[in-house]
Structure formats: C-alpha cells, structure tokens
Scaffold this active site. Structure first.
Site, PDB file in Angstrom:
ATOM      1  N   ARG A   9       0.857  -1.190   0.000  1.00  0.00           N
ATOM      2  CA  ARG A   9       0.000   0.000   0.000  1.00  0.00           C
ATOM      3  C   ARG A   9       0.891   1.238   0.000  1.00  0.00           C
ATOM      4  O   ARG A   9       2.086   1.171   0.265  1.00  0.00           O
ATOM      5  CB  ARG A   9      -0.893  -0.007   1.236  1.00  0.00           C
ATOM      6  CG  ARG A   9      -1.886  -1.148   1.275  1.00  0.00           C
ATOM      7  CD  ARG A   9      -2.451  -1.329   2.683  1.00  0.00           C
ATOM      8  NE  ARG A   9      -3.046  -0.102   3.180  1.00  0.00           N
ATOM      9  CZ  ARG A   9      -3.130   0.224   4.462  1.00  0.00           C
ATOM     10  NH1 ARG A   9      -2.644  -0.579   5.395  1.00  0.00           N
ATOM     11  NH2 ARG A   9      -3.702   1.357   4.840  1.00  0.00           N
ATOM     12  N   LYS A  81      -1.993  -8.005  11.633  1.00  0.00           N
ATOM     13  CA  LYS A  81      -3.345  -7.822  12.181  1.00  0.00           C
ATOM     14  C   LYS A  81      -4.353  -7.439  11.097  1.00  0.00           C
ATOM     15  O   LYS A  81      -5.556  -7.517  11.328  1.00  0.00           O
ATOM     16  CB  LYS A  81      -3.351  -6.791  13.312  1.00  0.00           C
ATOM     17  CG  LYS A  81      -3.073  -5.365  12.924  1.00  0.00           C
ATOM     18  CD  LYS A  81      -3.037  -4.484  14.169  1.00  0.00           C
ATOM     19  CE  LYS A  81      -2.733  -3.035  13.851  1.00  0.00           C
ATOM     20  NZ  LYS A  81      -3.808  -2.368  13.121  1.00  0.00           N
ATOM     21  N   ASP A  82      -3.879  -7.045   9.900  1.00  0.00           N
ATOM     22  CA  ASP A  82      -4.765  -6.722   8.790  1.00  0.00           C
ATOM     23  C   ASP A  82      -5.068  -7.930   7.904  1.00  0.00           C
ATOM     24  O   ASP A  82      -5.881  -7.835   6.986  1.00  0.00           O
ATOM     25  CB  ASP A  82      -4.150  -5.634   7.898  1.00  0.00           C
ATOM     26  CG  ASP A  82      -4.035  -4.291   8.599  1.00  0.00           C
ATOM     27  OD1 ASP A  82      -4.706  -4.107   9.635  1.00  0.00           O
ATOM     28  OD2 ASP A  82      -3.275  -3.433   8.116  1.00  0.00           O
ATOM     29  N   ARG A 129     -12.284  -3.663  18.919  1.00  0.00           N
ATOM     30  CA  ARG A 129     -11.579  -4.340  20.016  1.00  0.00           C
ATOM     31  C   ARG A 129     -11.174  -3.337  21.086  1.00  0.00           C
ATOM     32  O   ARG A 129     -11.411  -3.548  22.281  1.00  0.00           O
ATOM     33  CB  ARG A 129     -10.340  -5.058  19.458  1.00  0.00           C
ATOM     34  CG  ARG A 129      -9.382  -5.572  20.544  1.00  0.00           C
ATOM     35  CD  ARG A 129      -8.051  -5.978  19.950  1.00  0.00           C
ATOM     36  NE  ARG A 129      -7.358  -4.869  19.322  1.00  0.00           N
ATOM     37  CZ  ARG A 129      -6.591  -3.996  19.951  1.00  0.00           C
ATOM     38  NH1 ARG A 129      -6.428  -4.080  21.271  1.00  0.00           N
ATOM     39  NH2 ARG A 129      -5.985  -3.028  19.301  1.00  0.00           N
ATOM     40  N   ARG A 130     -10.555  -2.235  20.655  1.00  0.00           N
ATOM     41  CA  ARG A 130     -10.169  -1.202  21.624  1.00  0.00           C
ATOM     42  C   ARG A 130     -11.406  -0.585  22.261  1.00  0.00           C
ATOM     43  O   ARG A 130     -11.436  -0.338  23.470  1.00  0.00           O
ATOM     44  CB  ARG A 130      -9.341  -0.119  20.927  1.00  0.00           C
ATOM     45  CG  ARG A 130      -7.962  -0.573  20.499  1.00  0.00           C
ATOM     46  CD  ARG A 130      -7.269   0.467  19.656  1.00  0.00           C
ATOM     47  NE  ARG A 130      -5.944   0.024  19.228  1.00  0.00           N
ATOM     48  CZ  ARG A 130      -5.377   0.369  18.084  1.00  0.00           C
ATOM     49  NH1 ARG A 130      -6.011   1.161  17.236  1.00  0.00           N
ATOM     50  NH2 ARG A 130      -4.169  -0.083  17.766  1.00  0.00           N
ATOM     51  N   ARG A 147     -10.716   7.126  11.361  1.00  0.00           N
ATOM     52  CA  ARG A 147     -10.136   6.409  10.228  1.00  0.00           C
ATOM     53  C   ARG A 147      -9.005   7.229   9.625  1.00  0.00           C
ATOM     54  O   ARG A 147      -8.812   8.389   9.950  1.00  0.00           O
ATOM     55  CB  ARG A 147     -11.210   6.145   9.156  1.00  0.00           C
ATOM     56  CG  ARG A 147     -12.322   5.182   9.561  1.00  0.00           C
ATOM     57  CD  ARG A 147     -11.881   3.729   9.528  1.00  0.00           C
ATOM     58  NE  ARG A 147     -11.119   3.399   8.338  1.00  0.00           N
ATOM     59  CZ  ARG A 147     -11.639   3.167   7.115  1.00  0.00           C
ATOM     60  NH1 ARG A 147     -12.943   3.230   6.945  1.00  0.00           N
ATOM     61  NH2 ARG A 147     -10.858   2.867   6.099  1.00  0.00           N
ATOM     62  N   ASN A 149      -4.771   7.150   7.730  1.00  0.00           N
ATOM     63  CA  ASN A 149      -3.445   6.684   8.114  1.00  0.00           C
ATOM     64  C   ASN A 149      -2.990   7.389   9.394  1.00  0.00           C
ATOM     65  O   ASN A 149      -3.682   8.267   9.916  1.00  0.00           O
ATOM     66  CB  ASN A 149      -2.446   6.859   6.962  1.00  0.00           C
ATOM     67  CG  ASN A 149      -2.243   8.314   6.553  1.00  0.00           C
ATOM     68  OD1 ASN A 149      -2.197   9.203   7.397  1.00  0.00           O
ATOM     69  ND2 ASN A 149      -2.119   8.559   5.254  1.00  0.00           N
ATOM     70  N   VAL A 150      -1.830   7.019   9.890  1.00  0.00           N
ATOM     71  CA  VAL A 150      -1.361   7.533  11.179  1.00  0.00           C
ATOM     72  C   VAL A 150      -1.280   9.060  11.170  1.00  0.00           C
ATOM     73  O   VAL A 150      -1.725   9.736  12.108  1.00  0.00           O
ATOM     74  CB  VAL A 150       0.009   6.923  11.547  1.00  0.00           C
ATOM     75  CG1 VAL A 150       0.589   7.607  12.784  1.00  0.00           C
ATOM     76  CG2 VAL A 150      -0.132   5.426  11.790  1.00  0.00           C
ATOM     77  N   ARG A 153      -4.725  10.674  11.372  1.00  0.00           N
ATOM     78  CA  ARG A 153      -5.318  10.554  12.710  1.00  0.00           C
ATOM     79  C   ARG A 153      -4.681  11.535  13.692  1.00  0.00           C
ATOM     80  O   ARG A 153      -5.363  12.152  14.506  1.00  0.00           O
ATOM     81  CB  ARG A 153      -5.178   9.111  13.211  1.00  0.00           C
ATOM     82  CG  ARG A 153      -5.915   8.110  12.340  1.00  0.00           C
ATOM     83  CD  ARG A 153      -5.837   6.709  12.901  1.00  0.00           C
ATOM     84  NE  ARG A 153      -6.238   5.731  11.896  1.00  0.00           N
ATOM     85  CZ  ARG A 153      -6.572   4.480  12.156  1.00  0.00           C
ATOM     86  NH1 ARG A 153      -6.572   4.037  13.396  1.00  0.00           N
ATOM     87  NH2 ARG A 153      -6.902   3.654  11.184  1.00  0.00           N
ATOM     88  N   CYS A 240     -10.879  -9.497  11.167  1.00  0.00           N
ATOM     89  CA  CYS A 240      -9.872  -8.586  11.699  1.00  0.00           C
ATOM     90  C   CYS A 240     -10.506  -7.380  12.381  1.00  0.00           C
ATOM     91  O   CYS A 240      -9.837  -6.635  13.076  1.00  0.00           O
ATOM     92  CB  CYS A 240      -8.965  -8.089  10.577  1.00  0.00           C
ATOM     93  SG  CYS A 240      -8.247  -9.378   9.568  1.00  0.00           S
TER      94      CYS A 240
END
Length: 319
Positions: A9, A81-82, A129-130, A147, A149-150, A153, A240
């Site tokens: 990606r 995890k993805d 989950r969180r 939502r 990317n890092v 966010r 996931c």
C-alpha cells in the site's frame, strides 16, 4: 531470480514496512534487484465509514493479493493484524517477522494517561476491540470512530477533534513518532489485536524459490505466538475488525495465550487464558507449532462456552 517485486500500500507506514523488508532482503542477497509495486486499496479509499461496516481490514490486502495472483508482484508485506484468518487458495504466509512492541498507545496533547481523561471526553479509535475494552474500563468516555493513516489521525487530534486517540505502539515506533506516545496501555486494560506488531510476508504457495528466500526473515518465537492467536480467532470465526483480542507470550518454556471477546458497548467482556509447555525440557528444542494452534482452539472454546458466539453473531447481524 534477478528481480523481486514487493506489493505494498502507499500509506507511509505500509511503505516503511515494505522498505524495511526490502533492506533486509538486499542485505541477505546483494545481487538481487528489489522493486516496490505501490497501490491504493479499497480500505484506503473509503474513509468515511467504520471498517466493520464495509468488510473489515481484509480490504487492505485484496488488491495486493491480486497482484500476487497476476504475477505482477512476488511478495506482499502486511501488518499481520490486517490479514484475514483464511488466505485465498494458492497464497501463503512465507515469513512471520520479529514482532515489534504489540501494545496500544495513548496519544493526547493535554492528558497524560487514559485515567486522566475527564468524564465524557472524546476518544478516537477505529477498532471495535479497543472500543469494547476501553468502554469496559471507562464507560463514561465518548468513543468516536477514527479512520485514516497515522498522520491523518494525528492531525485530527491536533485539530482538536478528539481529546485523545489510541494507536498501535508499533506503527508510531516504525514511523519515528514515539514522542507522541503519552503512555502504553496495560494489556489488562486493552489486550492487543491478534497479530498486532508483527509483519507477515505473503507469497504464492507454490513458489519454492521465494519461500526459500524468505526463510531467514522468519522469527520462530513471533511465529509461534501469532499462530496461537490466529488459531483462536479462526475458531471463533472472527475477522480482523471485530471485538476480539488475542495475545500470546512465551516465558520459561511456556506459551501463554489470553483471549477476549466483548460487546461493543463494553458491558460484556469475556476472558480466557491458557498455557502449555513449548520447549522440550530435555533438549530445549521447540515443540511442534501445532501445540500453539491447538491452544488457540482451547481458548476459543472457553470463550464460546461463555457466550462469545452469541456476541459475535449479533455484531455480524447488525453490521
């Protein structure tokens, strides 16, 4: 083989991961030319809808997998995890790389810890989950979907849209952003996602040359742990992007696996823990990895006995 192509990606974190694997392979095989094939996935394009409602994190890997099938790429680098629990026929995970710190990170410009957030504070996360675990710990908080990317966010946090956000410690570490971490959540508060912090390399299952190339990148301890976690998730028929947590560690020749399933509102949080010998006491050799996978099934069955299947069925029905 003279040239190897890596599908990845285009997000900064995904590119870091692909470049990291590229550098390791170049160190192992100086005569090999390695190229990146970058692409944008459906998961990268749809940013205004929670992942659970559009198909989960598998949306981040499908285009990369198609590149493998089409032989436009030889390997694809993923955050484990993805990666869905079941891979398409013809593909396999050729290497499980050494795991980075798997915890969740608390990030805020005004508060030092999760406990310091005032009642009703806005906490951003993209993870059910969180959400379920933090709502159990702090039911007064307002959990808001986050939502992107890092960098996106963090920008939303800096713009004042949230009082705090939760991100993976591993992602921030890999991007050189550890200074943004106020503290790492204790695993008792937020148990990590299955495979969190680990990189996996996907390839065609019948490509023996590639599989041989990847063998030196495999980290046996990390592999054993994530196999146990993924076996648990697979037995729960979890994807996931559902409120399932699973985290395995190895201590003194024993593998320990903790699993959790919760309702999204945090009112129910089921827990199970199991351990087993992983090393032969006489030779200290690693016991067959099937032991780890079997333990994952045991933990899943204990969660199902507590009602995990009903919780997950309701979530799937409503998503």
């Amino acid at each position: 083989m003279k040239t190897l192509k890596i599908a990845t990606r285009q997000s900064p974190l995904a590119l870091w991961q692909a470049e990291h694997i590229k550098a390791r392979l170049e160190q192992l095989y100086p005569d090999l030319t390695i190229e990146l094939l970058t692409m944008t996935t459906k998961g990268d394009k749809i940013l205004d809808t929670p992942l659970a409602k559009i198909g989960g994190k598998g949306l981040f890997v499908k285009e990369l997998e198609q590149a493998l099938f089409d032989k436009r790429a030889d390997i694809a680098v993923h955050s484990l995890k993805d990666v869905p629990m079941e891979l398409p026929n013809g593909l396999t995970l050729g290497a499980y790389c050494e795991r980075e710190q798997p915890t969740d990170a608390f990030v805020s410009n005004h508060f030092a810890t999760l406990d310091d957030l005032p009642i009703g504070a806005k906490l951003g996360t993209s993870s059910l989950r969180r959400q379920c675990q933090i709502q159990q710990y702090r039911p007064d908080l307002q959990i808001v979907s986050l939502r992107g990317n890092v960098g996106t966010r963090l920008s939303k946090l800096d713009n004042g849209e949230y009082d705090a956000i939760i991100l993976a410690t591993s992602g921030l570490t890999r991007l050189g952003l550890t200074d943004r971490i106020r503290h790492e959540l204790d695993t008792d508060v937020s148990l990590p996602a299955v495979g969190q912090g680990a990189l996996a390399i996907e390839c065609r299952a019948d490509d023996d040359e590639i599989l041989d190339l990847l063998k030196p990148l495999n980290h046996e301890i990390s592999k054993i742990c994530v196999l146990a976690e993924r076996a648990m998730n697979r037995h729960l028929q979890g994807g996931c992007q559902v409120p399932i947590a699973g985290f395995a560690t190895i201590h003194d020749g024993q593998i320990w696996l903790r699993g959790r399933v919760g309702s999204v509102d945090g009112k129910i949080l089921l827990k199970s823990e199991h351990h087993n010998a992983l090393l032969d006491p006489n030779t200290q050799a690693m016991i067959d990895e099937q032991i780890a996978e079997s333990m994952g099934i045991v933990v899943a069955e204990e969660l199902i006995a507590q009602g995990a299947d009903k919780i997950l069925a309701e979530i799937y029905h409503n998503s």
